[in-house]
Design an enzyme around this catalytic site. Structure first.
Site, PDB file in Angstrom:
ATOM      1  N   GLU A 180      83.298  64.017  46.249  1.00  0.00           N
ATOM      2  CA  GLU A 180      81.991  63.723  46.232  1.00  0.00           C
ATOM      3  C   GLU A 180      81.592  62.330  47.095  1.00  0.00           C
ATOM      4  O   GLU A 180      80.843  61.562  46.521  1.00  0.00           O
ATOM      5  CB  GLU A 180      81.432  63.684  44.710  1.00  0.00           C
ATOM      6  CG  GLU A 180      81.685  64.942  44.005  1.00  0.00           C
ATOM      7  CD  GLU A 180      81.184  64.961  42.652  1.00  0.00           C
ATOM      8  OE1 GLU A 180      80.679  63.812  42.042  1.00  0.00           O
ATOM      9  OE2 GLU A 180      81.293  65.831  41.985  1.00  0.00           O
ATOM     10  N   GLU A 302      85.679  74.688  42.028  1.00  0.00           N
ATOM     11  CA  GLU A 302      85.268  74.252  40.472  1.00  0.00           C
ATOM     12  C   GLU A 302      84.185  75.327  39.964  1.00  0.00           C
ATOM     13  O   GLU A 302      83.124  75.086  39.574  1.00  0.00           O
ATOM     14  CB  GLU A 302      84.673  72.771  40.445  1.00  0.00           C
ATOM     15  CG  GLU A 302      85.449  71.881  40.931  1.00  0.00           C
ATOM     16  CD  GLU A 302      85.133  70.390  40.860  1.00  0.00           C
ATOM     17  OE1 GLU A 302      83.944  69.973  40.046  1.00  0.00           O
ATOM     18  OE2 GLU A 302      85.591  69.569  41.307  1.00  0.00           O
TER      19      GLU A 302
HETATM   20  C1  GLA Z   1      82.798  67.183  39.329  1.00  0.00           C
HETATM   21  C2  GLA Z   1      84.140  66.748  39.527  1.00  0.00           C
HETATM   22  C3  GLA Z   1      85.036  67.402  38.208  1.00  0.00           C
HETATM   23  C4  GLA Z   1      84.454  67.750  36.788  1.00  0.00           C
HETATM   24  C5  GLA Z   1      83.028  68.345  37.129  1.00  0.00           C
HETATM   25  C6  GLA Z   1      82.359  68.693  35.659  1.00  0.00           C
HETATM   26  O1  GLA Z   1      82.605  68.628  39.807  1.00  0.00           O
HETATM   27  O2  GLA Z   1      84.683  66.821  40.697  1.00  0.00           O
HETATM   28  O3  GLA Z   1      86.144  66.645  38.039  1.00  0.00           O
HETATM   29  O4  GLA Z   1      84.154  66.097  36.351  1.00  0.00           O
HETATM   30  O5  GLA Z   1      82.178  67.641  37.808  1.00  0.00           O
HETATM   31  O6  GLA Z   1      82.424  67.643  34.694  1.00  0.00           O
END
Ligand code: GLA
Length: 405
Positions: A180, A302
């Site tokens: 991020e 994710e």
């Molecule tokens: C982000 C992070 C993850 C996790 C998610 C959801 O996407 O990259 O590590 O913390 O949020 O909590």
């Protein structure tokens, strides 16, 4: 987005899941389900087997984010049957692996604490499961010691941390080197997230804040070479790559890393999606990475599909409204059908050679960060329900001919 999931016992989850265990996997069901009833859970094929066949890759990594096991009760039938890769939900984040020294905000604990993550890694090794490393650097989980002191000190901290962690986990197959780091606001002049302790620490005395990203990849590449493990994939991970503006920022940063001569192997797309997501934009995100360099890989890191199609201001205000009202424990079939059809379309979109790993952010609906983010509300974003049974979304993924009611 600010996200953090509390530690619930994975044992609790898995105890509730039931599941088929290891053994002979029945073939996918052919044809439609006909009567509108969910197929028998006992006939569920292993997700990882289906996807390996479809992607044409033996042991294609199909992953799930998991929390720490509880001692003595770490039973994993659902995980073992369907997945062959795990991501630590929190245990490999920097503030977990190497916190501040007790009572200090500028000094590191005398040594890293690998105990929690080691439990996961040992479990994985014992069960022939691979580990995706998440993450070496994230603005939300940076212990303050790492970004304290002069710019040179901070650079040294980054090197110390990445070296220790990568060397300790030599069998991790891919690292989210940075997480991020792109700005949410389209900005060609500066595509980086400036509200980051890393950006701020590197900006000291008028220096260039963005340099920490290239440094992180340079260091990770050097450590990988020293370890003699050239196959460890070094990835840049981010959310909202399915949105054109954010995607432009992410790709600009990827190009900066490449232009600086630092090793980068691809982009991790978080793909925290909502029902109603535009699959064409998901495909565009994968294509954009392929277009940046033919050597880059795409990881889906994710994946989940919220059952709420919230407006954008839900994520800034985090109240109901503008976030949609809680649907309660029993999500309407119409929403679950919409979710299933989206999942089917997503897995068709993922079927391209550049996609080399697909992970979900969780295993089953009883443990998901989306029950508390962006508001406290019941969500059902995964392929398995709160009891661990396959949902329509599972069936449409493993057999695109199945039509949910
Ligand atoms: C982000 C992070 C993850 C996790 C998610 C959801 O996407 O990259 O590590 O913390 O949020 O909590």
């Amino acid at each position: 987005m600010s996200r953090s999931v509390g530690i619930l016992g994975l044992a609790l989850l898995l105890a509730a899941c039931g599941g088929g265990g290891e053994g002979v996997d029945p073939p996918p069901l052919g044809g439609g389900s006909g009567n509108g009833q969910l197929p028998d859970p006992a006939s569920a094929p292993a997700l990882r087997t289906v996807l390996a066949t479809r992607m044409g890759v033996v042991n294609f990594p199909v992953g799930a984010a998991v929390e720490l096991p509880s001692a003595g009760s770490f039973r994993t039938p659902l995980l073992l049957k369907h997945f062959n890769s795990i991501t630590a939900e929190n245990a490999m984040k920097p503030d977990a692996l190497w916190p501040n020294a007790a009572g200090s905000s500028t000094l590191p604990a005398p040594s890293p604490d690998f105990r929690g993550a080691d439990q996961l890694v040992t479990f994985a090794a014992n069960n022939n499961i691979r580990v995706r490393g998440h993450t070496l650097l994230w603005h939300q989980t940076t212990p303050t010691w790492m970004v304290s002191g002069s710019r040179i000190q901070v650079q040294q901290n980054l090197r110390t941390y990445i070296t220790a962690v990568m060397q300790h986990f030599p069998n991790v197959y891919a690292w989210d080197v940075v997480n991020e780091v792109a700005s949410d606001t389209p900005n060609a002049a500066n595509p980086y997230r400036t509200a980051s302790p890393w950006y701020q620490a590197y900006s000291q005395a008028g220096a260039e804040g963005r340099d920490y990203v290239v440094d992180a990849f340079m260091i990770a590449g050097q450590v990988r070479a020293q370890m003699g493990r050239p196959n460890i994939r070094l990835m840049l991970n981010d959310y909202n790559t399915e949105l054109p503006g954010k995607r432009a920022n992410v790709l600009a940063i990827v190009r900066d890393v490449i232009d600086a001569g630092a090793p980068i192997d691809g982009v991790g797309h978080q793909f925290h999606l909502q029902v109603g997501a535009d699959v064409a934009q998901v495909t565009a995100a994968l294509q954009a990475v392929e277009a940046a360099s033919s050597t880059l890989e795409n990881h889906v890191t994710e994946l989940d599909v919220s059952i709420y199609a919230d407006p954008g201001d839900c994520f800034s205000q985090r109240t109901i409204p503008p976030c949609l009202a809680d649907l309660g424990a029993s999500a309407p079939q119409s929403v679950l059908t919409q979710q299933a059809l989206l999942y089917r379309a997503l897995f068709a979109a993922f079927n391209r050679p550049s996609v080399t790993s697909i992970s979900f952010w969780g295993i089953a609906d009883d443990h998901t960060w989306l029950n508390t983010f962006p508001v406290a509300r019941t969500n059902r974003p995964l392929l398995f329900d709160t009891a661990g049974n396959p949902k329509w979304a599972f069936w449409t993924v493993v057999d695109p001919n199945i039509t949910p009611p």
